[in-house]
Write a protein that holds these residues in place. Sequence first.
Motif, mmCIF file in Angstrom:
data_model
loop_
_atom_site.group_PDB
_atom_site.id
_atom_site.type_symbol
_atom_site.label_atom_id
_atom_site.label_comp_id
_atom_site.label_asym_id
_atom_site.label_seq_id
_atom_site.Cartn_x
_atom_site.Cartn_y
_atom_site.Cartn_z
ATOM 1 N N LEU A 196 25.111 202.365 44.509
ATOM 2 C CA LEU A 196 25.319 200.921 44.358
ATOM 3 C C LEU A 196 26.720 200.630 43.840
ATOM 4 O O LEU A 196 27.403 199.725 44.342
ATOM 5 N N PHE A 197 27.160 201.399 42.853
ATOM 6 C CA PHE A 197 28.488 201.211 42.282
ATOM 7 C C PHE A 197 29.574 201.460 43.320
ATOM 8 O O PHE A 197 30.505 200.654 43.475
ATOM 9 N N ASP A 198 29.458 202.559 44.062
ATOM 10 C CA ASP A 198 30.461 202.887 45.086
ATOM 11 C C ASP A 198 30.504 201.834 46.178
ATOM 12 O O ASP A 198 31.593 201.433 46.626
ATOM 13 N N PHE A 199 29.325 201.381 46.632
ATOM 14 C CA PHE A 199 29.288 200.367 47.691
ATOM 15 C C PHE A 199 29.928 199.068 47.218
ATOM 16 O O PHE A 199 30.685 198.417 47.958
ATOM 17 N N ALA A 200 29.638 198.659 45.978
ATOM 18 C CA ALA A 200 30.188 197.407 45.441
ATOM 19 C C ALA A 200 31.711 197.465 45.369
ATOM 20 O O ALA A 200 32.397 196.511 45.773
ATOM 21 N N LEU A 201 32.252 198.580 44.890
ATOM 22 C CA LEU A 201 33.712 198.711 44.786
ATOM 23 C C LEU A 201 34.370 198.742 46.158
ATOM 24 O O LEU A 201 35.431 198.138 46.352
ATOM 25 N N GLU A 202 33.753 199.405 47.130
ATOM 26 C CA GLU A 202 34.322 199.471 48.474
ATOM 27 C C GLU A 202 34.290 198.098 49.146
ATOM 28 O O GLU A 202 35.246 197.679 49.799
ATOM 29 N N TYR A 203 33.186 197.392 48.970
ATOM 30 C CA TYR A 203 33.063 196.043 49.539
ATOM 31 C C TYR A 203 34.127 195.125 48.939
ATOM 32 O O TYR A 203 34.788 194.366 49.657
ATOM 33 N N LEU A 204 34.288 195.204 47.618
ATOM 34 C CA LEU A 204 35.284 194.376 46.938
ATOM 35 C C LEU A 204 36.683 194.725 47.402
ATOM 36 O O LEU A 204 37.513 193.838 47.664
ATOM 37 N N ARG A 205 36.967 196.024 47.538
ATOM 38 C CA ARG A 205 38.302 196.456 47.972
ATOM 39 C C ARG A 205 38.627 195.946 49.375
ATOM 40 O O ARG A 205 39.713 195.408 49.619
ATOM 41 N N GLU A 206 37.690 196.082 50.294
ATOM 42 C CA GLU A 206 37.918 195.646 51.672
ATOM 43 C C GLU A 206 38.120 194.134 51.743
ATOM 44 O O GLU A 206 38.990 193.643 52.470
ATOM 45 N N TYR A 207 37.323 193.399 50.983
ATOM 46 C CA TYR A 207 37.457 191.939 51.006
ATOM 47 C C TYR A 207 38.822 191.511 50.480
ATOM 48 O O TYR A 207 39.505 190.675 51.093
ATOM 49 N N GLN A 208 39.241 192.080 49.357
ATOM 50 C CA GLN A 208 40.499 191.655 48.751
ATOM 51 C C GLN A 208 41.702 192.130 49.553
ATOM 52 O O GLN A 208 42.734 191.453 49.558
ATOM 53 N N LEU A 209 41.572 193.267 50.240
ATOM 54 C CA LEU A 209 42.651 193.692 51.144
ATOM 55 C C LEU A 209 42.833 192.696 52.269
ATOM 56 O O LEU A 209 43.943 192.367 52.664
ATOM 57 N N CYS A 210 41.721 192.206 52.782
ATOM 58 C CA CYS A 210 41.776 191.222 53.864
ATOM 59 C C CYS A 210 42.427 189.931 53.380
ATOM 60 O O CYS A 210 43.180 189.295 54.106
ATOM 61 N N CYS A 211 42.141 189.551 52.132
ATOM 62 C CA CYS A 211 42.727 188.325 51.580
ATOM 63 C C CYS A 211 44.225 188.440 51.370
ATOM 64 O O CYS A 211 44.922 187.432 51.269
ATOM 65 N N GLU A 212 44.733 189.670 51.293
ATOM 66 C CA GLU A 212 46.154 189.874 51.062
ATOM 67 C C GLU A 212 46.973 189.868 52.339
ATOM 68 O O GLU A 212 48.182 190.076 52.302
ATOM 69 N N LEU A 213 46.341 189.620 53.498
ATOM 70 C CA LEU A 213 47.078 189.576 54.761
ATOM 71 C C LEU A 213 48.150 188.506 54.687
ATOM 72 O O LEU A 213 47.899 187.398 54.212
ATOM 73 N N PRO A 214 49.387 188.808 55.119
ATOM 74 C CA PRO A 214 50.460 187.809 55.030
ATOM 75 C C PRO A 214 50.155 186.594 55.886
ATOM 76 O O PRO A 214 49.636 186.701 56.999
ATOM 77 N N ALA A 215 50.436 185.439 55.329
ATOM 78 C CA ALA A 215 50.209 184.190 56.066
ATOM 79 C C ALA A 215 51.214 184.078 57.210
ATOM 80 O O ALA A 215 52.372 184.477 57.099
#
Length: 365
Positions: A207-226
Amino acid sequence: MGSGTWKHELVKQLLLSHEAEVIGGIPLSANPQEDKQIWALTTTSLFSVRSAYWIAMEGMSNGGSTTVSNDGSQRKCWKYLWSINLPHKVRHFAWRACRDILPTKENLKRRKVLVDSCCEACHLEAESSGHLFWHCSSAKEVWRATKLFSGLMNSPFSSFMDLMWYVIMVAKWGNEEVEKILMIAWVMWMNRNKARHGGEKKSSEALFDFALEYLREYQLCCELPAVAQTKEYPKWHPPPMKHGKKIVASLGAVETEAKAFEFGLQFARDMLIHDFVLEGDSLVVVNALKETSPPPALVAVLSNVRSLAHGFRNVKFSHIGRQGNRPAHLLAKHAYGIADFSVWIEEDHCFLEEALLHNVFVAFS
């Protein structure tokens, strides 16, 4: 309290640390008096339904719980929760958990939906938000795996709101820690629901690993240059309504792109899709598919592509530049790290959500 001093150890056991600190600072009378209950919201120090009603109405008008601190602090807490960098569904979950309106067994029993409110994980207490996300042995295992609450595991948080109030308003933890806590709590809730309906109950580490990976992928996507406002890139438009599906070919060199078209057709055949548009970012391959004499290097592959295409009711080949279909580009990059064959149907992977929102143009008539 016969000694004229507070029993600090007992107070710390029964209350949250910040509450115990405040109480310990209250001076005691030198003349021992009998303890009595006082209602601070009336001039007579006696409880009245009227005063309780006004407190409840004031809390509802401010959109927050009336059980912690003052209204200004509550508004600050809610504003913070809604502004952190998490998927909207996780923020909405956090709001529901803090308001204690999740369908926990205790809440369902209160609404006469269930007869038994006992926690199915430990069978020791009623499944309230405080028990589910803090006191339950399963929850303790998850938090120990995170190492976020070192030295706080015995804190008597009675609800999820108490937990978050301490983290945000009292200890003032950073955004990164708060985001991890809420994402982990959301994953715990989702896994609890799956397990209740016959699904797999994952370990605390999983559960811990999945939560961190999900969070990492989401925030990486949010960092895409506008995309710069001065430069207009083409927008992807869905195929006409008569074409029910769209299959995106992978990116790569020309020969790889041609082979991707072939795999796309094979996938459509396996999925029994009869009408669709097959897209790629290689103009050379798309033009070659529309011509009778493709480049020599592509003859063998494109010949097979055309042969496969004849087995469908309606197939169209379309070109779209890489900047015009950002989700397809992200999907291709993601595929480099996947060893097995992966398919998502009727859903989007988390790392595509933000890109789809910003890149896909859908016109509604």
